[in-house]
Design a protein around this motif. Structure first.
Motif, mmCIF file in Angstrom:
data_model
loop_
_atom_site.group_PDB
_atom_site.id
_atom_site.type_symbol
_atom_site.label_atom_id
_atom_site.label_comp_id
_atom_site.label_asym_id
_atom_site.label_seq_id
_atom_site.Cartn_x
_atom_site.Cartn_y
_atom_site.Cartn_z
ATOM 1 N N THR A 1 0.817 -1.209 0.000
ATOM 2 C CA THR A 1 0.000 0.000 0.000
ATOM 3 C C THR A 1 0.853 1.262 0.000
ATOM 4 O OG1 THR A 1 -1.790 -1.142 1.180
ATOM 5 C CG2 THR A 1 -1.785 1.260 1.266
ATOM 6 N N SER A 2 0.682 2.067 -1.051
ATOM 7 C CA SER A 2 1.330 3.374 -1.119
ATOM 8 C C SER A 2 0.481 4.405 -0.390
ATOM 9 C CB SER A 2 1.505 3.793 -2.577
ATOM 10 O OG SER A 2 0.230 4.068 -3.155
ATOM 11 N N HIS A 3 0.970 5.636 -0.372
ATOM 12 C CA HIS A 3 0.256 6.695 0.337
ATOM 13 C C HIS A 3 -1.159 6.882 -0.206
ATOM 14 C CE1 HIS A 3 -0.395 10.317 2.614
ATOM 15 N NE2 HIS A 3 -0.602 11.028 1.526
ATOM 16 N N THR A 4 -1.292 7.017 -1.507
ATOM 17 C CA THR A 4 -2.609 7.275 -2.071
ATOM 18 C C THR A 4 -3.500 6.037 -2.076
ATOM 19 O OG1 THR A 4 -1.775 6.874 -4.312
ATOM 20 C CG2 THR A 4 -1.768 9.148 -3.536
ATOM 21 N N ALA A 5 -2.923 4.864 -1.903
ATOM 22 C CA ALA A 5 -3.730 3.644 -1.883
ATOM 23 C C ALA A 5 -4.363 3.381 -0.525
ATOM 24 C CB ALA A 5 -2.877 2.440 -2.291
ATOM 25 N N VAL A 6 -3.906 4.063 0.501
ATOM 26 C CA VAL A 6 -4.463 3.836 1.845
ATOM 27 C C VAL A 6 -5.957 4.088 1.864
ATOM 28 C CG1 VAL A 6 -4.501 4.731 4.208
ATOM 29 C CG2 VAL A 6 -2.313 4.247 3.102
ATOM 30 N N ILE A 7 -6.374 5.233 1.354
ATOM 31 C CA ILE A 7 -7.775 5.630 1.436
ATOM 32 C C ILE A 7 -8.638 4.869 0.434
ATOM 33 C CG2 ILE A 7 -7.818 7.534 -0.233
ATOM 34 C CD1 ILE A 7 -9.209 7.547 3.388
ATOM 35 N N ASN A 8 -8.031 4.186 -0.515
ATOM 36 C CA ASN A 8 -8.776 3.440 -1.530
ATOM 37 C C ASN A 8 -9.053 1.994 -1.137
ATOM 38 O OD1 ASN A 8 -9.074 5.565 -3.322
ATOM 39 N ND2 ASN A 8 -7.137 5.151 -4.352
ATOM 40 N N GLN A 9 -8.873 1.658 0.132
ATOM 41 C CA GLN A 9 -9.163 0.316 0.641
ATOM 42 C C GLN A 9 -10.152 0.430 1.798
ATOM 43 O OE1 GLN A 9 -5.460 -2.378 0.582
ATOM 44 N NE2 GLN A 9 -4.567 -0.334 0.706
ATOM 45 N N PRO A 10 -11.379 0.851 1.520
ATOM 46 C CA PRO A 10 -12.316 1.141 2.611
ATOM 47 C C PRO A 10 -12.640 -0.058 3.493
ATOM 48 C CG PRO A 10 -13.435 1.167 0.474
ATOM 49 C CD PRO A 10 -11.969 1.141 0.194
ATOM 50 N N ALA A 11 -12.783 -1.245 2.897
ATOM 51 C CA ALA A 11 -13.116 -2.421 3.709
ATOM 52 C C ALA A 11 -11.982 -2.749 4.668
ATOM 53 C CB ALA A 11 -13.416 -3.613 2.802
ATOM 54 N N LEU A 12 -10.749 -2.654 4.178
ATOM 55 C CA LEU A 12 -9.601 -2.930 5.036
ATOM 56 C C LEU A 12 -9.478 -1.870 6.130
ATOM 57 C CD1 LEU A 12 -7.163 -4.688 5.637
ATOM 58 C CD2 LEU A 12 -5.858 -3.390 3.924
ATOM 59 N N LEU A 13 -9.685 -0.613 5.756
ATOM 60 C CA LEU A 13 -9.655 0.455 6.756
ATOM 61 C C LEU A 13 -10.704 0.220 7.839
ATOM 62 C CD1 LEU A 13 -9.210 3.723 4.654
ATOM 63 C CD2 LEU A 13 -7.558 2.721 6.236
ATOM 64 N N LEU A 14 -11.909 -0.089 7.405
ATOM 65 C CA LEU A 14 -12.979 -0.300 8.377
ATOM 66 C C LEU A 14 -12.659 -1.442 9.325
ATOM 67 C CD1 LEU A 14 -15.894 0.763 9.043
ATOM 68 C CD2 LEU A 14 -16.722 -1.234 7.774
ATOM 69 N N SER A 15 -11.982 -2.469 8.808
ATOM 70 C CA SER A 15 -11.694 -3.650 9.628
ATOM 71 C C SER A 15 -10.738 -3.341 10.776
ATOM 72 C CB SER A 15 -11.116 -4.771 8.758
ATOM 73 O OG SER A 15 -9.784 -4.484 8.350
ATOM 74 N N VAL A 16 -9.964 -2.265 10.651
ATOM 75 C CA VAL A 16 -9.080 -1.888 11.760
ATOM 76 C C VAL A 16 -9.613 -0.684 12.534
ATOM 77 C CG1 VAL A 16 -7.010 -2.899 10.776
ATOM 78 C CG2 VAL A 16 -7.581 -0.541 10.221
ATOM 79 N N ILE A 17 -10.362 0.200 11.851
ATOM 80 C CA ILE A 17 -10.876 1.394 12.527
ATOM 81 C C ILE A 17 -12.025 1.057 13.467
ATOM 82 C CG2 ILE A 17 -12.077 3.587 12.192
ATOM 83 C CD1 ILE A 17 -10.521 3.953 9.595
ATOM 84 N N GLU A 18 -12.984 0.261 12.997
ATOM 85 C CA GLU A 18 -14.179 0.018 13.800
ATOM 86 C C GLU A 18 -13.883 -0.696 15.118
ATOM 87 O OE1 GLU A 18 -18.218 0.641 14.552
ATOM 88 O OE2 GLU A 18 -16.829 1.522 13.116
ATOM 89 N N PRO A 19 -13.068 -1.764 15.133
ATOM 90 C CA PRO A 19 -12.760 -2.387 16.427
ATOM 91 C C PRO A 19 -12.053 -1.422 17.384
ATOM 92 C CG PRO A 19 -12.191 -3.866 14.635
ATOM 93 C CD PRO A 19 -12.505 -2.537 14.009
ATOM 94 N N PHE A 20 -11.198 -0.551 16.838
ATOM 95 C CA PHE A 20 -10.523 0.442 17.681
ATOM 96 C C PHE A 20 -11.533 1.392 18.305
ATOM 97 C CE2 PHE A 20 -8.765 4.828 17.735
ATOM 98 C CZ PHE A 20 -7.891 4.692 18.806
ATOM 99 N N LEU A 21 -12.433 1.926 17.498
ATOM 100 C CA LEU A 21 -13.414 2.872 18.020
ATOM 101 C C LEU A 21 -14.370 2.210 19.013
ATOM 102 C CD1 LEU A 21 -14.315 4.919 14.798
ATOM 103 C CD2 LEU A 21 -12.710 5.528 16.632
ATOM 104 N N GLN A 22 -14.600 0.911 18.841
ATOM 105 C CA GLN A 22 -15.493 0.173 19.751
ATOM 106 C C GLN A 22 -14.731 -0.454 20.920
ATOM 107 O OE1 GLN A 22 -18.649 0.459 19.432
ATOM 108 N NE2 GLN A 22 -18.783 1.270 17.343
ATOM 109 N N ASP A 23 -13.432 -0.202 20.976
ATOM 110 C CA ASP A 23 -12.582 -0.743 22.054
ATOM 111 C C ASP A 23 -12.641 -2.263 22.112
ATOM 112 O OD1 ASP A 23 -10.736 -0.528 24.117
ATOM 113 O OD2 ASP A 23 -12.266 -0.404 25.681
#
Length: 285
Positions: free
Chosen positions: A254-276
């Motif tokens: 994943t390059s810099h601009t590719a980070v935001i283009n992987q929404p499912a992968l982002l969600l898989s790490v963001i949501e558990p963090f926000l939900q503790d």
């Protein structure tokens, strides 16, 4: 940091803002544009440089399924007008704080990408009472953490490099001032050349932070690990003690601009963090 590259505006990203409550609110001498989608705990989304809310793509509607998402457009970006003021991370952080005050949002989770990550870090430093949890995607706290290739490129940056690019075309589709792109470029280039060394301030951040980066991002992996360690991360688990509240996620290939283009992968790490939510080990800890 690393603000000269941003994902292109596409038909898919335009879907992100459908059915949103769209408004502007006066903050620090400008009318900041924002959109609200979803219901739940407030989550403020801060885009990268040259980016508008649609450019953040599908991650916004995904997060809006479980959160009240307040997405904004920074000074001179999209539907937020520019003013006679440099674009700096402290200024952007103060703008976010002002927007939250205007919307009567006492405290919120923050998700910032690239430029937005830097603004989010500064928000946690300058206005810690407003930050519940912070997600910093493709951001850093020290210019020394940039990839050498990018650090060498910064002194060569000129506004002319950006003229006629897809980013200028995307800018003109939503901008308040259709002729304001050169001025925006000058301010963002100046920001790249500003000193940045926030290590002591980052170490004092009390809010949990999720650090996300690509393994080929503009910030080095060593820098992101150092960032994580400043927040108490990097210890060994399975030793009976709870894990630190902050987390680190490195996205593969994943390059810099590719980070935001992987929404499912982002969600898989963001949501558990926000939900503790913490993965359980076979040790039962």
């Amino acid at each position: 940091m690393h603000k000269l590259i941003a994902p292109l505006l596409t038909a898919a990203t335009l879907l992100a803002t459908q059915a949103a409550q769209a408004e502007t609110v006066p903050v620090n001498g400008m009318d900041i544009y924002y959109e609200i989608t979803g219901e739940g705990d407030p989550l403020v989304v801060l885009p990268g440089a040259y980016m508008t809310i649609p450019d953040m793509g599908e991650i916004i509607p995904l997060l809006a399924k479980t959160h009240k998402v307040i997405a904004i457009e920074f000074q001179g970006h999209g539907r937020t007008n520019d003013i006679d003021r440099p674009i700096t991370y402290p200024n952007l952080a103060d703008d976010v704080a002002g927007l939250m005050d205007a919307l009567a949002i006492e405290k919120a989770d923050i998700f910032g990408y690239s430029l937005g990550a830097g603004a989010g870090i500064q928000l946690a430093i300058r206005h810690p009472e407003k930050v519940d949890q912070l997600v910093s995607a493709s951001g850093g706290y020290d210019m020394a953490g940039m990839q050498p290739a990018f650090a060498a490129f910064v002194p060569q940056m000129t506004p002319e490099m950006m003229l006629g690019t897809p980013m200028e075309t995307a800018y003109k589709t939503l901008a308040v001032d259709k002729d304001g792109f050169p001025a925006l470029v000058e301010k963002l280039i100046a920001l790249e050349k500003e000193p940045m060394a926030w290590g002591d301030d980052v170490k004092a951040i009390k809010s949990p932070v999720l650090i996300i980066a690509g393994d080929a991002d503009v910030v080095t992996l060593e820098h992101e690990v150092a960032f994580f360690r400043l927040l108490g991360g990097g210890i060994m688990g399975d030793m009976g003690a709870p894990l630190p509240a902050s987390r680190l996620a490195i996205l593969p290939a994943t390059s810099h601009t590719a980070v935001i283009n992987q929404p499912a992968l982002l969600l898989s790490v963001i949501e558990p963090f926000l939900q503790d939510q913490t993965p359980k080990s076979f040790m039962g800890m």
